[in-house]
Scaffold this motif. Sequence first.
Motif, PDB file in Angstrom:
ATOM      1  N   GLN A 164       4.962   1.691  -0.400  1.00  0.00           N
ATOM      2  CA  GLN A 164       5.636   1.783   0.905  1.00  0.00           C
ATOM      3  C   GLN A 164       6.828   0.820   1.073  1.00  0.00           C
ATOM      4  O   GLN A 164       7.847   1.178   1.648  1.00  0.00           O
ATOM      5  CB  GLN A 164       4.595   1.513   2.002  1.00  0.00           C
ATOM      6  CG  GLN A 164       5.113   1.547   3.419  1.00  0.00           C
ATOM      7  CD  GLN A 164       3.979   1.376   4.420  1.00  0.00           C
ATOM      8  OE1 GLN A 164       3.312   2.326   4.775  1.00  0.00           O
ATOM      9  NE2 GLN A 164       3.749   0.154   4.874  1.00  0.00           N
ATOM     10  N   ASP A 243       4.554  -4.135  -0.505  1.00  0.00           N
ATOM     11  CA  ASP A 243       3.424  -3.677   0.308  1.00  0.00           C
ATOM     12  C   ASP A 243       3.138  -2.254  -0.152  1.00  0.00           C
ATOM     13  O   ASP A 243       3.918  -1.337   0.113  1.00  0.00           O
ATOM     14  CB  ASP A 243       3.756  -3.716   1.810  1.00  0.00           C
ATOM     15  CG  ASP A 243       2.600  -3.148   2.650  1.00  0.00           C
ATOM     16  OD1 ASP A 243       1.541  -2.823   2.064  1.00  0.00           O
ATOM     17  OD2 ASP A 243       2.754  -3.033   3.884  1.00  0.00           O
ATOM     18  N   GLU A 284       0.833  -6.755  -1.143  1.00  0.00           N
ATOM     19  CA  GLU A 284       0.046  -6.468   0.057  1.00  0.00           C
ATOM     20  C   GLU A 284      -0.625  -5.106  -0.100  1.00  0.00           C
ATOM     21  O   GLU A 284      -0.023  -4.170  -0.637  1.00  0.00           O
ATOM     22  CB  GLU A 284       0.993  -6.471   1.264  1.00  0.00           C
ATOM     23  CG  GLU A 284       0.338  -6.119   2.590  1.00  0.00           C
ATOM     24  CD  GLU A 284       1.377  -6.072   3.718  1.00  0.00           C
ATOM     25  OE1 GLU A 284       2.393  -6.803   3.658  1.00  0.00           O
ATOM     26  OE2 GLU A 284       1.178  -5.276   4.652  1.00  0.00           O
ATOM     27  N   ASP A 285      -1.834  -4.996   0.415  1.00  0.00           N
ATOM     28  CA  ASP A 285      -2.580  -3.735   0.390  1.00  0.00           C
ATOM     29  C   ASP A 285      -2.462  -3.018  -0.953  1.00  0.00           C
ATOM     30  O   ASP A 285      -2.207  -1.798  -1.013  1.00  0.00           O
ATOM     31  CB  ASP A 285      -2.144  -2.816   1.554  1.00  0.00           C
ATOM     32  CG  ASP A 285      -2.805  -3.233   2.871  1.00  0.00           C
ATOM     33  OD1 ASP A 285      -3.618  -4.185   2.861  1.00  0.00           O
ATOM     34  OD2 ASP A 285      -2.509  -2.607   3.913  1.00  0.00           O
ATOM     35  N   ASP A 311      -3.859  -6.422   4.736  1.00  0.00           N
ATOM     36  CA  ASP A 311      -3.363  -5.863   6.001  1.00  0.00           C
ATOM     37  C   ASP A 311      -4.383  -4.845   6.520  1.00  0.00           C
ATOM     38  O   ASP A 311      -5.219  -5.177   7.369  1.00  0.00           O
ATOM     39  CB  ASP A 311      -1.983  -5.238   5.761  1.00  0.00           C
ATOM     40  CG  ASP A 311      -1.460  -4.434   6.933  1.00  0.00           C
ATOM     41  OD1 ASP A 311      -2.024  -4.551   8.034  1.00  0.00           O
ATOM     42  OD2 ASP A 311      -0.480  -3.663   6.767  1.00  0.00           O
ATOM     43  N   LEU A 334      -2.189 -10.827   6.583  1.00  0.00           N
ATOM     44  CA  LEU A 334      -1.088 -10.244   7.340  1.00  0.00           C
ATOM     45  C   LEU A 334      -1.547 -10.185   8.792  1.00  0.00           C
ATOM     46  O   LEU A 334      -2.610  -9.642   9.079  1.00  0.00           O
ATOM     47  CB  LEU A 334      -0.735  -8.836   6.844  1.00  0.00           C
ATOM     48  CG  LEU A 334       0.650  -8.406   7.342  1.00  0.00           C
ATOM     49  CD1 LEU A 334       1.726  -8.980   6.445  1.00  0.00           C
ATOM     50  CD2 LEU A 334       0.792  -6.908   7.432  1.00  0.00           C
ATOM     51  N   LYS A 336      -0.967  -8.968  12.537  1.00  0.00           N
ATOM     52  CA  LYS A 336      -0.260  -8.046  13.432  1.00  0.00           C
ATOM     53  C   LYS A 336      -0.974  -8.072  14.780  1.00  0.00           C
ATOM     54  O   LYS A 336      -2.149  -7.664  14.862  1.00  0.00           O
ATOM     55  CB  LYS A 336      -0.319  -6.621  12.875  1.00  0.00           C
ATOM     56  CG  LYS A 336       0.512  -6.386  11.614  1.00  0.00           C
ATOM     57  CD  LYS A 336       0.142  -5.045  10.998  1.00  0.00           C
ATOM     58  CE  LYS A 336       1.187  -4.552  10.010  1.00  0.00           C
ATOM     59  NZ  LYS A 336       0.675  -3.400   9.217  1.00  0.00           N
ATOM     60  N   LYS A 387       7.186 -11.064   8.320  1.00  0.00           N
ATOM     61  CA  LYS A 387       7.521  -9.762   7.750  1.00  0.00           C
ATOM     62  C   LYS A 387       8.064  -8.902   8.881  1.00  0.00           C
ATOM     63  O   LYS A 387       7.306  -8.329   9.657  1.00  0.00           O
ATOM     64  CB  LYS A 387       6.268  -9.138   7.135  1.00  0.00           C
ATOM     65  CG  LYS A 387       6.552  -7.826   6.427  1.00  0.00           C
ATOM     66  CD  LYS A 387       5.345  -7.351   5.653  1.00  0.00           C
ATOM     67  CE  LYS A 387       4.878  -6.049   6.214  1.00  0.00           C
ATOM     68  NZ  LYS A 387       4.264  -5.156   5.251  1.00  0.00           N
TER      69      LYS A 387
HETATM   70 ZN    ZN Z   1       1.054  -3.343   5.238  1.00  0.00          ZN
END
Ligand code: ZN
Length: 425
Positions: A164, A243, A284-285, A311, A334, A336, A387
């Motif tokens: 991604q 990511d 990430e992930d 994440d 991460l 959020k 990020k």
């Molecule tokens: Zn992510």
Amino acid sequence: MVKITALKAMQILDSRGNPTVSCALSTPKGIFVSMVPSGASTGTHEALELRDNAKEYAGKGVLKAVSNVNSIIAKSVVGKDFFSQRELDDFLLKLDGTENKSKLGANAILGLSMSFARALASENNIELYESLGNSAGKKSFSLPVPQLNVLNGGKHAGKENDIQEHMLFPIKFSSFAEAIRAGAETYHVLKGMLKKKFGAQATLLGDEGGFVPPMDSVEQRLELMLSAIKEAGYEGKIKIGLDCASSEFFDGKKYSIGSKPFSAAELSDFYASLVDSYEIVSIEDGMAEDDWNGWAELTKKLGKKIQIVGDDNLVTNTGRIKTALEKKACNSLLLKVNQIGTVSESIWASRLAEKNGWSIVVSHRSGETEDAFIADLAVGLASGQSKFGAPARSERVAKYNRLLAIEGHASGKIPFSGKSFPFSK
Ligand code: ZN
Ligand code: PGA
């Protein structure tokens, strides 16, 4: 003490043109407005984002969440005094009463939680980042190393079975302003290279402001990023992170990048080969949200060498972070705010991660607004990393501009976190 005199939410648009919640909290000191972000590659364990599922906006309206703020929540908080972020957030958690905020909606709760943080800062005549730092028990602040997502793929770019995000990590700089300059310059060099190679179409932007070139090979994309870093003059100073958002290309049994299938072990080997060849310092992930064995395998293989960021598996939830700690599943959080739904719970998640020696990345969502709250949060928590997408599109740049303003106004008193970045040789 913050006296709530009025509360009014409304439906506004996010950066993808989808509805989201804006919340205006009034106190004798003023009106404090916040806007809630929204993800696309969301984790299934995230707090519930309440959508109307009606005809309007193809089901994506948030009028139910807005109405919950203006009726149930407003009735309970207007006229009341709250002494701390924790007190307000605890009150909201009780009022909702569910595990995943499904009664009122995390998007209804978060708007008020963020607006309250602003009101609290104003009450004490301090900056938002200072106030958030106080709420988190922080004694000092720092400016984050920005992770700049310059090549978008996967769900953010209409692609299937794809990595991604491909990010620049400007680490070896002495200030945030220098780091963001190097990142933006490299972004423009990359744009020039893509235009030359594929034509102007290849420089159109994905959801997070990165380019979406017609390049299916991850290796080729990383090669191009390294060339851009070199041509911009920042070889060795800007590193690379991914990511993978791999839940999106996991079918419950195997992972697929493009048409190529991978077991978790094969995927770990693939990542290891990328790490060796392309100056990757962070993934990430890399594994899917509930594939704890895959996570543990990846961390065992690469966790001493690079940052393994959780994440979708963690969703900023202390319960899931504890599971990850037990399983040695990652070494970085991460963070959020809308995954969990209140400022206080985000602070608890960061504290738990920090206490266990993990690094922390304060993150945007792919659907954002011009609200720069998370820039203050990154500084206040001294997270060390942020990020916020590419250095393009105003919903991303709003955060970078806020960080530049914080650094500028502090006149060198708030250090840049480059020196404390883990795993950068
Ligand atoms: Zn992510
Ligand atoms: P999302 O993407 O906001 O669409 O979840 C960002 C991320 O995966 O980090």
